[in-house]
Write a protein that holds these residues in place. Structure first.
Motif, PDB file in Angstrom:
ATOM      1  N   UNK A 506       0.812  -1.215   0.000  1.00 27.81           N
ATOM      2  CA  UNK A 506       0.000   0.000   0.000  1.00 27.81           C
ATOM      3  C   UNK A 506       0.845   1.265   0.000  1.00 27.81           C
ATOM      4  N   UNK A 507       2.063   1.178   0.534  1.00 30.65           N
ATOM      5  CA  UNK A 507       2.882   2.386   0.646  1.00 30.65           C
ATOM      6  C   UNK A 507       3.288   2.881  -0.740  1.00 30.65           C
ATOM      7  N   UNK A 508       3.846   1.997  -1.539  1.00 31.10           N
ATOM      8  CA  UNK A 508       4.276   2.389  -2.886  1.00 31.10           C
ATOM      9  C   UNK A 508       3.078   2.780  -3.753  1.00 31.10           C
ATOM     10  N   UNK A 509       2.008   1.986  -3.674  1.00 29.43           N
ATOM     11  CA  UNK A 509       0.824   2.295  -4.478  1.00 29.43           C
ATOM     12  C   UNK A 509       0.187   3.613  -4.053  1.00 29.43           C
ATOM     13  N   UNK A 510       0.372   3.958  -2.787  1.00 32.96           N
ATOM     14  CA  UNK A 510      -0.210   5.191  -2.285  1.00 32.96           C
ATOM     15  C   UNK A 510       0.627   6.419  -2.551  1.00 32.96           C
ATOM     16  N   UNK A 511       1.796   6.253  -3.194  1.00 31.17           N
ATOM     17  CA  UNK A 511       2.628   7.393  -3.552  1.00 31.17           C
ATOM     18  C   UNK A 511       3.706   7.724  -2.540  1.00 31.17           C
ATOM     19  N   UNK A 512       4.098   6.734  -1.731  1.00 31.21           N
ATOM     20  CA  UNK A 512       5.116   6.962  -0.705  1.00 31.21           C
ATOM     21  C   UNK A 512       6.104   5.795  -0.670  1.00 31.21           C
ATOM     22  N   UNK A 513       7.133   5.944   0.133  1.00 31.58           N
ATOM     23  CA  UNK A 513       8.024   4.834   0.458  1.00 31.58           C
ATOM     24  C   UNK A 513       8.395   4.942   1.926  1.00 31.58           C
ATOM     25  N   UNK A 514       8.670   3.782   2.536  1.00 33.45           N
ATOM     26  CA  UNK A 514       9.089   3.740   3.937  1.00 33.45           C
ATOM     27  C   UNK A 514      10.596   3.913   3.992  1.00 33.45           C
ATOM     28  N   UNK A 515      11.043   4.941   4.717  1.00 34.71           N
ATOM     29  CA  UNK A 515      12.481   5.199   4.856  1.00 34.71           C
ATOM     30  C   UNK A 515      12.813   5.345   6.337  1.00 34.71           C
ATOM     31  N   UNK A 516      14.110   5.239   6.634  1.00 38.68           N
ATOM     32  CA  UNK A 516      14.609   5.435   7.999  1.00 38.68           C
ATOM     33  C   UNK A 516      15.591   6.599   7.976  1.00 38.68           C
ATOM     34  N   UNK A 517      15.338   7.590   8.802  1.00 41.62           N
ATOM     35  CA  UNK A 517      16.163   8.793   8.805  1.00 41.62           C
ATOM     36  C   UNK A 517      16.806   8.980  10.177  1.00 41.62           C
ATOM     37  N   UNK A 518      17.784   9.877  10.252  1.00 39.82           N
ATOM     38  CA  UNK A 518      18.504  10.133  11.498  1.00 39.82           C
ATOM     39  C   UNK A 518      17.661  10.920  12.500  1.00 39.82           C
ATOM     40  N   UNK A 519      16.641  11.621  12.009  1.00 34.80           N
ATOM     41  CA  UNK A 519      15.793  12.424  12.906  1.00 34.80           C
ATOM     42  C   UNK A 519      14.367  11.881  12.877  1.00 34.80           C
ATOM     43  N   UNK A 520      13.697  11.877  14.008  1.00 32.45           N
ATOM     44  CA  UNK A 520      12.345  11.326  14.070  1.00 32.45           C
ATOM     45  C   UNK A 520      11.300  12.329  13.595  1.00 32.45           C
ATOM     46  N   UNK A 521      10.113  11.831  13.313  1.00 31.76           N
ATOM     47  CA  UNK A 521       8.982  12.708  13.024  1.00 31.76           C
ATOM     48  C   UNK A 521       8.546  13.390  14.321  1.00 31.76           C
ATOM     49  N   UNK A 522       7.806  14.470  14.181  1.00 32.33           N
ATOM     50  CA  UNK A 522       7.290  15.138  15.377  1.00 32.33           C
ATOM     51  C   UNK A 522       6.322  14.227  16.118  1.00 32.33           C
ATOM     52  N   UNK A 523       5.602  13.376  15.399  1.00 30.44           N
ATOM     53  CA  UNK A 523       4.688  12.429  16.024  1.00 30.44           C
ATOM     54  C   UNK A 523       5.469  11.451  16.899  1.00 30.44           C
ATOM     55  N   UNK A 524       6.614  10.985  16.403  1.00 29.66           N
ATOM     56  CA  UNK A 524       7.469  10.066  17.168  1.00 29.66           C
ATOM     57  C   UNK A 524       7.907  10.729  18.471  1.00 29.66           C
ATOM     58  N   UNK A 525       8.352  11.974  18.382  1.00 28.68           N
ATOM     59  CA  UNK A 525       8.812  12.698  19.570  1.00 28.68           C
ATOM     60  C   UNK A 525       7.666  12.906  20.572  1.00 28.68           C
TER      61      UNK A 525
END
Length: 642
Positions: A506-525
């Protein structure tokens, strides 16, 4: 004169023992299991039960109960205490909290006996000429979380009728009528889906008779600090708080809850209730809860739901989830979950539809209503996708088996959740339905979506608040009516088979990709602050309780696991200094270039040791990253329905 006793040499004694014939081991036969309870019949019970619950002893948390049960003939009557509780998906009835049980008829005490096989049943011999039995007992509710969910405090109470009532065996519970009443502390307000029969008398609130099934499905929330707000002509928000401040929702916040009702009705196309009551407790004292009912829901959140709005993002998913259950889980539920009474075992094979799809609807509705922003909703999707994709337990255990977890694990904390899996049918079920939505959009070039399934599967018979069970065949047939496809294989491959990775198409079909970054999202924080944790799941492989520095969770096969760390270990120091989450985060990033293992002093009980974690991959936090310049189907999914 000395006397001597002849003693046989040891070797001769040994030989004698060998020579003696061996006795045959005993081989008993078990006593037969005798079951005495009559099978439930779909007929009306003769007479109406009367149930009175005095809930004024808030100092001790004791509910004093009087119950009158009509009888039409002498002989043995079996009374049942509800064991298999809807929404719990397991036998959770706390019969051990029933005390001071006394039964009488015409003022004369009667003996009772617990059934030795069905221990939630008690037998009473009804004498000739008796027309009713009188029961009196106390429900001594938990006074601390170590004993169970706290349901009564000095400020509020949660009255679940299944905790304070017995019912006669041998009948469908929908055929047993009950007239219930409750006495509340003076001045308290209350909310319930039950209809008051008369005005309040001496503190007693009496309700119109309903069947026992409806009674159990209609709990009461009451409190000294109480507020009611109409969200629509049929839906009301009932709020109880630890203090008056917790009731102070702004007009804008109330408007978002009104949006929730509007978007749900637009989505499903029908309302399966005559009226609906949100029962929202905002408290640090009463036990938390999220429990669905047909015409109400119990929603327990910590203080600050309205007053610290920006800190409570994830908690705002609770009401959308429980409200969606009115359609999925209550009105419609897996056929093997519907039982004639509360003591017949339930089967959970379709919980990945019941709970998993409700997770999906809940996240949609939180975004479409504005209770949670689309960006935060996408960030939540990323967290869930990463968690399940990195769960090694999926390599040995298919998702369908986790539907048994409420029964076999009893929702106890687990030592290795990432390996054992724990009710993954909720979150991974949601991913499956995200996959289904994007597959429908792909097959129809965006003309249809799972919204069409919602209206077809839940939108019939507006106003019907009975129960309409479903089977997997009906789920598949409804999907095929939306768009032809091999939906049975689509679902079974994700539910019934082991998979190395979570369903993430669903991620690719929905126009996104799952990535891992050095900084978290504000939701994560925000979630780290709310839960008071430091989450290094995808780097070191552990989650730390920020308050006491204990390790809350270690991921199986992670760097922390390789270092020998386990849950409840305490981090005394990192690189010679007291644990600090910000400093550990910086050390993880620095190790990418220094290649220096991170050293910790660990305490387990009264033992201390130094561990070294040679991890050099840097901090890793999941997020969904847009793959194109334009919005994709995932963005469309979260837009309000017109």
């Amino acid at each position: 004169m000395r006397l001597y006793r002849r003693i046989a040499p040891p070797i001769l004694l040994s030989l004698a023992a060998v020579a003696a014939p061996a006795a045959e081991n005993s081989r008993p036969q078990p006593l037969p299991i005798e079951r005495h309870l009559p099978a439930p019949r779909d007929v009306a019970y003769p007479g109406t039960l009367a149930l009175e619950v005095d809930a004024t002893d808030v100092a001790r948390g004791v509910f004093a109960v009087q119950e009158r049960i009509p009888v039409d003939k002498p002989g043995t009557l079996y009374l049942l205490y509800p064991q298999w509780l809807p929404g719990n998906h397991a036998p959770r009835g706390p019969i051990d909290d029933i005390a001071n049980l006394r039964i009488s008829a015409g003022g004369k005490p009667l003996d009772w006996k617990r059934d030795p096989v069905d221990v939630y049943a008690i037998a009473v011999d009804v004498p000739p000429g008796v027309s009713s039995l009188d029961l009196s007992f106390d429900y001594v509710s938990p006074v601390s979380t170590s004993q169970g969910r706290v349901v009564m405090t000095r400020e509020m109470l949660s009255l679940q009728w299944n905790l304070v009532a017995f019912y006669p065996a041998g009948y469908f519970t929908r055929g047993i009528q009950v007239a219930a009443s409750a006495k509340l502390p003076s001045g308290w307000g209350y909310g319930t889906a039950l209809t008051p029969d008369t005005g309040e008398t001496d503190g007693w609130v009496r309700f119109k008779p309903v069947d026992f099934e409806t009674l159990v499905d209609s709990p009461m929330l009451a409190g000294a600090h109480f507020r009611q707000v109409m969200l629509s002509p049929k839906v009301r928000l009932n709020i109880a708080g630890d203090s008056p401040a917790e009731l102070r929702a702004s007009d804008e916040q109330i408007a978002l809850h009104r949006n929730l009702v509007d978007q749900a009705v637009r989505l499903f196309g029908a309302e399966h209730y005559d009226r609906y009551e949100f029962l929202l407790s905002i408290t640090d004292r009463l036990g938390g809860i999220g429990l669905e009912h047909q015409r109400s829901s119990e929603n327990g959140v910590a203080t600050g739901y309205f007053t610290r709005w920006d800190e409570q993002t994830a908690r705002r998913n609770l009401l959308p989830h429980e409200y969606a259950h009115s359609w999925n889980g209550k009105y419609r539920r897996g056929a093997d979950l519907y039982t004639p009474d509360f003591n017949t075992p339930m089967r959970n094979s379709l919980l990945w539809v019941y709970e998993g799809q409700t997770q999906y609807w809940g996240y949609l509705l939180q975004a479409r209503s504005g209770l949670v922003s689309p960006d935060d909703t996408l960030a939540a999707f990323a967290m869930i996708a990463a968690q399940l994709d990195n769960r090694p337990g999926r390599r040995w255990r298919p998702l369908i088996d986790t539907t048994n977890d409420p029964i076999i694990a009893a929702r106890r904390p687990q030592p290795w959740t990432s390996l054992q899996r724990s009710e993954d049918y909720y979150a991974e079920g949601m991913l499956i339905w995200l996959d289904a939505d994007m597959q429908i959009r792909t097959l129809t070039k965006g003309r249809k979506s799972l919204d069409d399934f919602a209206r077809a599967f839940f939108g019939m018979r507006d106003g019907d608040w009975g129960t309409l069970p479903y089977t997997l065949d009906e789920v598949v047939a409804t999907l095929n009516a939306i768009v032809p496809y091999d939906w049975r294989e689509f679902l079974s491959s994700r539910v019934e088979r082991r998979r190395d990775h979570a369903p993430l198409d669903w991620i690719d079909r929905g126009g996104y990709r799952l990535v891992y970054t050095r900084t978290p999202t504000s939701y994560w924080r925000t979630e780290e602050r709310r839960r008071k944790i430091a989450d290094y799941s995808y780097s070191l492989g552990l989650v730390i309780d920020s308050a006491d520095r204990s390790i809350e969770q270690v991921m199986w096969d992670s760097p922390a696991f390789a270092a020998g760390l386990t849950n409840n270990d305490n981090i005394v120091a990192v690189e010679g200094e007291a644990f600090d989450a910000g400093r550990l985060t910086a050390l993880i990033d620095a190790a990418v270039t220094t290649k220096k293992p991170i050293e910790m002093i660990i305490r387990r009980g009264d033992q201390y040791r130094v561990v070294s974690i040679p991890y050099f991959g840097g901090n890793r936090y999941p997020r969904l990253e847009r793959t194109g310049s334009r919005s994709g189907w995932l963005d469309d999914l979260l837009k309000p329905k017109e």
